[in-house]
Design an enzyme around this catalytic site. Structure first.
Site, PDB file in Angstrom:
ATOM      1  N   ASP A  72       0.797  -1.226   0.000  1.00 19.25           N
ATOM      2  CA  ASP A  72       0.000   0.000   0.000  1.00 19.25           C
ATOM      3  C   ASP A  72       0.827   1.273   0.000  1.00 19.25           C
ATOM      4  O   ASP A  72       0.287   2.362  -0.193  1.00 19.25           O
ATOM      5  CB  ASP A  72      -0.962  -0.011   1.203  1.00 19.25           C
ATOM      6  CG  ASP A  72      -2.000  -1.099   1.033  1.00 19.25           C
ATOM      7  OD1 ASP A  72      -2.559  -1.201  -0.067  1.00 19.25           O
ATOM      8  OD2 ASP A  72      -2.214  -1.877   1.983  1.00 19.25           O
ATOM      9  N   ARG A  91      -2.082   4.580   8.773  1.00 20.69           N
ATOM     10  CA  ARG A  91      -1.101   4.031   7.841  1.00 20.69           C
ATOM     11  C   ARG A  91      -0.360   5.106   7.044  1.00 20.69           C
ATOM     12  O   ARG A  91       0.562   4.787   6.287  1.00 20.69           O
ATOM     13  CB  ARG A  91      -1.791   3.036   6.884  1.00 20.69           C
ATOM     14  CG  ARG A  91      -2.518   1.909   7.614  1.00 20.69           C
ATOM     15  CD  ARG A  91      -2.788   0.738   6.703  1.00 20.69           C
ATOM     16  NE  ARG A  91      -1.545   0.225   6.173  1.00 20.69           N
ATOM     17  CZ  ARG A  91      -1.453  -0.656   5.180  1.00 20.69           C
ATOM     18  NH1 ARG A  91      -2.533  -1.118   4.633  1.00 20.69           N
ATOM     19  NH2 ARG A  91      -0.275  -1.073   4.746  1.00 20.69           N
ATOM     20  N   HIS A 168      -9.891  -3.336  -0.861  1.00 23.00           N
ATOM     21  CA  HIS A 168      -9.114  -2.829  -1.994  1.00 23.00           C
ATOM     22  C   HIS A 168      -9.570  -3.477  -3.301  1.00 23.00           C
ATOM     23  O   HIS A 168     -10.075  -4.610  -3.293  1.00 23.00           O
ATOM     24  CB  HIS A 168      -7.627  -3.163  -1.809  1.00 23.00           C
ATOM     25  CG  HIS A 168      -6.919  -2.332  -0.792  1.00 23.00           C
ATOM     26  ND1 HIS A 168      -6.113  -2.894   0.180  1.00 23.00           N
ATOM     27  CD2 HIS A 168      -6.857  -0.988  -0.590  1.00 23.00           C
ATOM     28  CE1 HIS A 168      -5.603  -1.915   0.927  1.00 23.00           C
ATOM     29  NE2 HIS A 168      -6.036  -0.763   0.482  1.00 23.00           N
ATOM     30  N   CYS A 255      -0.600  -7.894  -0.784  1.00 20.86           N
ATOM     31  CA  CYS A 255      -0.342  -6.869   0.235  1.00 20.86           C
ATOM     32  C   CYS A 255       1.057  -6.981   0.838  1.00 20.86           C
ATOM     33  O   CYS A 255       1.610  -6.005   1.338  1.00 20.86           O
ATOM     34  CB  CYS A 255      -1.355  -6.988   1.372  1.00 20.86           C
ATOM     35  SG  CYS A 255      -3.044  -7.224   0.837  1.00 20.86           S
TER      36      CYS A 255
HETATM   37  N1  GLY Z   1      -5.306  -4.346   7.701  1.00 26.74           N
HETATM   38  C1  GLY Z   1      -4.959  -3.869   6.426  1.00 26.74           C
HETATM   39  C2  GLY Z   1      -5.587  -2.570   6.142  1.00 26.74           C
HETATM   40  O1  GLY Z   1      -6.683  -2.373   6.576  1.00 26.74           O
HETATM   41  O2  GLY Z   1      -5.005  -1.727   5.534  1.00 26.74           O
END
Ligand code: GLY
Length: 264
Positions: A72, A91, A168, A255
């Site tokens: 990501d 994140r 996603h 991922c």
């Molecule tokens: N747990 C992965 C996400 O939600 O980005």
């Protein structure tokens, strides 16, 4: 060079942190077991390495529970790498942590500066185009900024929709070769793969749509025997990897790595 969408010299992974137990999840189906996740992660890296690729394993980042899901944080293309801007607030800082590692391999990297958001899990790169799914993590402004960057490098980008309630775009699809895509029937029904050959996941096995083609191998999660048979029958060489702990956090095969061939 051909087959650049699935033939790679390098991958980057990041060790799962013990904070993974606080990782984001749509539905709580249990706390991930770090030891088992580490074992699955080791199998995953061994499979990537078995193709001859160099795999760079980054240290765990305790401050970022989801940081094992490195995909990501960036989009890596033959002509350059772009640092993403994750739409999940917890994140956002993961992208900056990835930047120096890609700069070391690519030289300069581009960056999504915002105000939009975009996560690598919403991006499927094929031989002919870059498909980007709008989702809860990836918005129109993020896609527009990426489109501007990659059009300057000569790539074609197409905006598509991630199915409602799906984390996603690539939660529901994977590239199997230059013209073949593994997809859930619900995503394929949107028509977004017109012109491609589509293999459907078997009924009840939608959770294995997130696979990866990496050089000669297709890595897919364990526990999906009917789809596994479909892929073997279609001639793909499979490596089946345990994914029970990442699945608790909506994570899958794509991922867990950035896959690319840096400029020589
Ligand atoms: N747990 C992965 C996400 O939600 O980005």
């Amino acid at each position: 060079m051909t087959d650049t969408s699935y033939r790679f010299t390098h991958a980057i992974t990041r060790k799962p942190a013990s904070s993974i137990v606080q990782g984001l999840r749509a539905v709580d189906i249990g706390t991930p077991d770090l030891t088992l996740m580490q074992a699955h992660h080791a199998d995953y890296i061994a499979a990537l390495r078995s193709t001859g690729a160099e795999v760079i394993e980054l240290d765990a980042l305790e401050d970022f529970p989801d940081s094992v899901f490195v995909e990501d944080t960036a989009l890596c293309l033959p002509k350059g790498a772009i640092i993403m801007r994750p739409g999940a607030p917890s994140r956002l800082g993961e992208a900056a942590e990835m930047a120096p590692h890609l700069e070391a391999l690519y030289g300069l990297v581009a960056r999504i500066e915002g105000p939009g958001f975009i996560e690598g899990g919403d991006i499927l790169t094929t031989e002919s185009e870059i498909l980007v799914g709008r989702s809860a993590r990836t918005d129109a402004a993020g896609i527009a900024e990426l489109a501007h960057i990659v059009s300057g490098w000569g790539y074609r980008l197409r905006e598509v929709e991630t199915p409602p309630g799906v984390l996603h775009f690539k939660t529901d699809c994977s590239l199997l070769d230059g013209q073949t895509i593994l997809s859930t029937p619900r995503l394929a029904a949107s028509g977004c793969f017109e012109g491609y050959t589509v293999l459907h996941t078997a009924e009840g096995e939608e959770a294995c749509a997130n696979a990866i083609r990496f050089n000669d191998l297709v890595l897919m999660p364990a526990g999906f025997p009917q789809t596994e048979r479909r892929l073997r029958d279609a001639g793909f060489e499979l490596r089946v990897i345990g994914n029970s702990e990442c699945a608790k956090l909506d994570g899958g095969m794509s991922c867990l790595s950035l896959r690319f061939s840096p400029p020589q």
